[in-house]
Design an enzyme around this catalytic site. Sequence first.
Site, short mmCIF file in Angstrom:
data_model
loop_
_atom_site.label_atom_id
_atom_site.label_comp_id
_atom_site.label_asym_id
_atom_site.label_seq_id
_atom_site.Cartn_x
_atom_site.Cartn_y
_atom_site.Cartn_z
CG ASP A 14 -1.82 -1.21 1.28
OD1 ASP A 14 -2.27 -1.67 0.22
OD2 ASP A 14 -2.02 -1.73 2.39
CE LYS A 17 3.37 -2.26 -4.45
NZ LYS A 17 2.92 -2.07 -3.07
N GLY A 41 -3.80 -4.40 -4.81
CA GLY A 41 -4.82 -3.43 -5.21
C GLY A 41 -4.13 -2.14 -5.60
CG HIS A 42 -1.02 -1.95 -7.80
ND1 HIS A 42 -0.03 -2.53 -8.53
CD2 HIS A 42 -0.73 -2.25 -6.50
CE1 HIS A 42 0.81 -3.17 -7.71
NE2 HIS A 42 0.39 -3.01 -6.49
CD GLN A 223 1.04 -8.75 -2.61
OE1 GLN A 223 1.84 -9.40 -3.25
NE2 GLN A 223 -0.18 -8.54 -3.07
P1 IMP Z 1 -2.54 -12.62 1.86
O1 IMP Z 1 -1.56 -12.11 0.88
O2 IMP Z 1 -3.96 -12.36 1.44
O3 IMP Z 1 -2.30 -14.04 2.24
O4 IMP Z 1 -2.36 -11.78 3.22
C1 IMP Z 1 -1.20 -11.90 4.03
C2 IMP Z 1 -0.81 -10.55 4.60
O5 IMP Z 1 -0.38 -9.70 3.56
C3 IMP Z 1 -1.94 -9.80 5.31
O6 IMP Z 1 -1.41 -9.05 6.38
C4 IMP Z 1 -2.46 -8.87 4.23
O7 IMP Z 1 -3.10 -7.75 4.78
C5 IMP Z 1 -1.15 -8.50 3.54
N1 IMP Z 1 -1.34 -8.10 2.16
C6 IMP Z 1 -1.52 -8.88 1.09
N2 IMP Z 1 -1.63 -8.14 -0.04
C7 IMP Z 1 -1.46 -6.87 0.34
C8 IMP Z 1 -1.41 -5.63 -0.40
O8 IMP Z 1 -1.51 -5.57 -1.62
N3 IMP Z 1 -1.23 -4.51 0.37
C9 IMP Z 1 -1.06 -4.55 1.70
N4 IMP Z 1 -1.08 -5.68 2.40
C10 IMP Z 1 -1.28 -6.84 1.73
#
Ligand code: IMP
Length: 420
Positions: A14, A17, A41-42, A223
């Site tokens: 977040d 990017k 989520g971009h 991420q």
């Molecule tokens: P997962 O990727 O859905 O398995 O989530 C694992 C961890 O990564 C959690 O803390 C999510 O909130 C975090 N996370 C996954 N994708 C994003 C992203 O695009 N932005 C911020 N946090 C993310």
Amino acid sequence: MKKSLILVGTQWGDEGKGKIVDYFSSKYNAVCRFQGGHNAGHTIYQDKKKFVLHLIPSGIFYDHVQCFIGQGVILSLDSLLKEIQEIEEKGISLHGKLKISRYCSLLLPIHAKIDQLREDNKNAIGTTRRGIGPAYEDKTARRSIKAFDLENEEVLKKKVIDLVDYYNYQINTIHKAEEFDADLVFTELLSNYEKASKYFGDVTDSLEDIYESGEAILYEGAQGTLLDVDYGTYPYVTSSNTLATSVGIGSGFPKSIFSDVLGVAKAYTTRVGEGPFPTELFCQDGSKIADIGNEYGATTGRPRRCGWLDLVALKYSAKLNNLTSLCITKLDVLDSFKKLKVCVGYEIDGKEVPFKSRLLHQAKPKYKTLNGWSSSIKEAKNFNDLPKEAKKLIEVIEQFTNVPVSLISNGPNRDDLIHR
Ligand code: IMP
């Protein structure tokens, strides 16, 4: 020859990017995603319309850009098709612009279900509940359904039956929830494939052709570094390698690793989900950052935890990604703060400690306090237009991390960008 560029998040995701990839996309003819899935989520503003891209590379809004999804990405066909539809409904054609690796592992609704069932139990990670973890588990455990399996119905049927059996056992015995029907999973996959098949191809070959023709490629990370499955704050991480160095594996094009690396960091820190966060603010300053910065997840809508900029973590990210430059985003969110803090060290029991993820939950931040600028920087076009206090913050970041800040974002719009 222009060098290719890898763009990565340096915090817990977040970092803003989307806007930065969008800016760079206009300067490259190819943009490639190489890890993660639709947990990303971009957010991009195009003609004042807001788009949130989850799987499709952010270059898609430019006619001249070819977009690629490499095999390191875990692919939900449902999410892909929804995204394609949303983009096309807004009048933007994807014709000939999107190629997805046939070697991608697929993320199925059964993965999302398992993720949700696990998250409803104790020891939740705070995932996006989209099935990312289970889908990457399947890939490593060698039971994934790959995109190329969709080309052979007989093989596909067998793999679907095995996979559904595997998960139904867990759903039944551990979670006592409703089982999945293998026939239905199979039919849905075939129906999705009918709509998506035209997008599949050999991404490695295409990237190689583009590179050999002298064109540079933009690699879009998702991420952030501190969510990397190996180097992040394990187990509170995502299930992919988010580091720039994973680009060779994830894109399938080994020369991708010889690119410049731009790290994106917010002027403060946020995190969603569980896990350690040394500079997290529980006072009014934290909620002020959240309100002004509109800190709610682009994928899940969850409120983000907010805190001061953590330079120790940023330096760790800079090293791990071998950053060649930094982009600082959302600097304008700090406009109204009289004093700002940046974390310059951690202490445990009065002793200075380095960034070590297993100790992070005990680490107490040591801060350097800086003067705020108490004015709007929205109109600034050049570094010299910034108030001296804002320049000072940028210089402190550079000195601490030893990485030059080449770009500063001072607003949500495309042109709210300062080059240095
Ligand atoms: P997962 O990727 O859905 O398995 O989530 C694992 C961890 O990564 C959690 O803390 C999510 O909130 C975090 N996370 C996954 N994708 C994003 C992203 O695009 N932005 C911020 N946090 C993310």
